[in-house]
Design an enzyme around this catalytic site. Structure first.
Site, PDB file in Angstrom:
ATOM      1  N   TYR A 170       3.591  -5.260  19.256  1.00 40.65           N
ATOM      2  CA  TYR A 170       4.165  -5.767  18.009  1.00 40.65           C
ATOM      3  C   TYR A 170       4.607  -7.218  18.171  1.00 40.65           C
ATOM      4  O   TYR A 170       4.318  -8.084  17.334  1.00 40.65           O
ATOM      5  CB  TYR A 170       5.342  -4.884  17.585  1.00 40.65           C
ATOM      6  CG  TYR A 170       6.171  -5.451  16.460  1.00 40.65           C
ATOM      7  CD1 TYR A 170       5.617  -5.675  15.205  1.00 40.65           C
ATOM      8  CD2 TYR A 170       7.520  -5.756  16.647  1.00 40.65           C
ATOM      9  CE1 TYR A 170       6.387  -6.197  14.165  1.00 40.65           C
ATOM     10  CE2 TYR A 170       8.290  -6.279  15.621  1.00 40.65           C
ATOM     11  CZ  TYR A 170       7.723  -6.500  14.380  1.00 40.65           C
ATOM     12  OH  TYR A 170       8.490  -7.013  13.357  1.00 40.65           O
ATOM     13  N   ASN A 208       0.820  -1.221   0.000  1.00 40.16           N
ATOM     14  CA  ASN A 208       0.000   0.000   0.000  1.00 40.16           C
ATOM     15  C   ASN A 208       0.850   1.266   0.000  1.00 40.16           C
ATOM     16  O   ASN A 208       0.313   2.381   0.066  1.00 40.16           O
ATOM     17  CB  ASN A 208      -0.984   0.002   1.173  1.00 40.16           C
ATOM     18  CG  ASN A 208      -0.296   0.109   2.524  1.00 40.16           C
ATOM     19  OD1 ASN A 208       0.937   0.144   2.620  1.00 40.16           O
ATOM     20  ND2 ASN A 208      -1.088   0.155   3.584  1.00 40.16           N
ATOM     21  N   ASN A 244      17.987  -8.659  13.815  1.00 38.97           N
ATOM     22  CA  ASN A 244      17.970  -7.268  13.360  1.00 38.97           C
ATOM     23  C   ASN A 244      18.582  -7.167  11.967  1.00 38.97           C
ATOM     24  O   ASN A 244      19.806  -7.232  11.812  1.00 38.97           O
ATOM     25  CB  ASN A 244      18.724  -6.372  14.353  1.00 38.97           C
ATOM     26  CG  ASN A 244      18.005  -6.287  15.678  1.00 38.97           C
ATOM     27  OD1 ASN A 244      17.898  -7.287  16.391  1.00 38.97           O
ATOM     28  ND2 ASN A 244      17.496  -5.126  16.019  1.00 38.97           N
ATOM     29  N   ARG A 249      16.218   4.310  26.730  1.00 40.64           N
ATOM     30  CA  ARG A 249      14.809   4.319  26.344  1.00 40.64           C
ATOM     31  C   ARG A 249      14.041   3.269  27.132  1.00 40.64           C
ATOM     32  O   ARG A 249      14.453   2.098  27.181  1.00 40.64           O
ATOM     33  CB  ARG A 249      14.668   4.075  24.842  1.00 40.64           C
ATOM     34  CG  ARG A 249      15.170   5.242  24.010  1.00 40.64           C
ATOM     35  CD  ARG A 249      15.034   5.003  22.530  1.00 40.64           C
ATOM     36  NE  ARG A 249      15.957   3.977  22.064  1.00 40.64           N
ATOM     37  CZ  ARG A 249      16.208   3.717  20.781  1.00 40.64           C
ATOM     38  NH1 ARG A 249      15.607   4.411  19.845  1.00 40.64           N
ATOM     39  NH2 ARG A 249      17.059   2.780  20.433  1.00 40.64           N
TER      40      ARG A 249
END
Length: 322
Positions: free
Chosen positions: A146, A37, A175, A277
């Site tokens: 997720y 998309n 990763n 984080r």
């Protein structure tokens, strides 16, 4: 069935990894369709010889595409992949990663698709694992929406396999990095560092920089996809009977990643450390012995992959300024 006869659908084929996979299928002689998309994929990533359909994987019209083409293989890369987005909007994440998968799966079963290759995530389905490198059999304890949707996708496919006869294989990526990468995926730090080095800017490292990840080069990931597309799968029950980790088995810290890229760039700008984080995994490295035993082995060292990635991004920046 030979590749000359085979019709393959790559969802997310305008994206980073999916476009490389589509390239490889085309090179093998397959007839390739891409559904994307373009929410994050780019038209410039689309292979010239692929049939492109701009469509969301949740669109009911995808059933008609399956009826028209009757795909032999579906390679499903389209997904919402940003952990931060999943935390901020779990419903959006589930809508794309679960409802989109169900739409594709029902269509594949209707037309008799022989195999679905599903992209899962070894970086998130195991949560903060006790065993490193982490094997496929490790407990599944995702710590983000997720991760939950990726694991949920495997559960759905396991159901479809046992109850409705759909053949599938799940690839749990570590990763992934390489050319065409954007800064928003699990290995986005590679693209971020490359761009900062090219601009002569300070490298920002969160926390002490000793958190580790298993960085695997995209060309090696492509070879894993090619292998499992035709791999004879062993009998077995449960998720791990149809899942393969795809990684190097080597953990690389953010600080080490910066050092290698600085060597590739021939530059050593300042580094700045910022607060860690919240919710970030400390360590994630995959045990990929299972897929290695079936004939796959990463061919690129970390430095080789980073050099190709850096040179690609440098060339891209040059073209954009011409």
């Amino acid at each position: 069935m030979s590749d000359l006869q085979r019709r393959i659908l790559v969802t997310g084929g305008a994206g980073f990894i999916g476009s490389h996979v589509a390239d490889a299928y085309l090179a093998s002689g397959a007839d390739v369709w891409i559904v994307d998309n373009l929410s994050s994929g780019r038209r410039e990533n689309l292979p010239a010889d692929a049939h492109f359909v701009e469509m969301d994987i949740r669109d009911p019209e995808i059933r008609n595409l399956f009826r028209e083409v009757r795909f032999d293989v579906v390679n499903h890369h389209a997904a919402q992949i940003d952990v931060r987005v999943s935390v901020a909007d779990p419903a959006k994440d589930a809508g794309i990663n679960l409802l989109g998968l169900l739409n594709l799966t029902e269509a594949a079963i209707e037309v008799g698709t022989s195999r679905v290759v599903f992209v899962s995530s070894g970086g998130v389905v195991y949560g903060e694992p006790e065993q490193i490198p982490t094997p496929e059999s490790a407990p599944k304890l995702p710590l983000s929406p997720y991760g939950v949707t990726k694991l949920g996708g495997e559960f759905y496919l396991n159901y479809y396999r046992h109850v409705r006869g759909l053949e599938y294989v799940a690839l749990r990526y570590s990763n992934v990095f390489g050319p065409r990468q954007d800064p928003h995926g699990e290995a986005g730090v590679v693209a971020i560092f490359c761009n900062r080095l090219l601009a002569g800017e300070t490298l920002t490292i969160f926390g002490d920089g000793e958190q580790t990840r298993d960085y695997v080069y995209v060309k090696d990931v492509v070879q894993a996809n090619m292998l499992v597309t035709d791999l004879e799968l062993e009998d077995g029950t449960g998720l791990d009977a149809r899942a393969f980790n795809v990684g190097t088995g080597v953990g690389t810290s953010v600080v080490r990643l910066a050092e290698v890229l600085e060597g590739v760039a021939g530059a050593a700008p300042d580094r700045r450390h910022e607060a860690e984080r919240p919710g970030e995994l400390r360590h994630s490295t995959l045990d990929a012995d299972l897929i290695r035993s079936r004939g796959w082995d990463p061919a690129f060292s970390l430095e080789q992959g980073l050099r190709e990635t850096y040179n690609h991004i440098a060339g891209q920046r040059t073209r954009e300024t011409e």
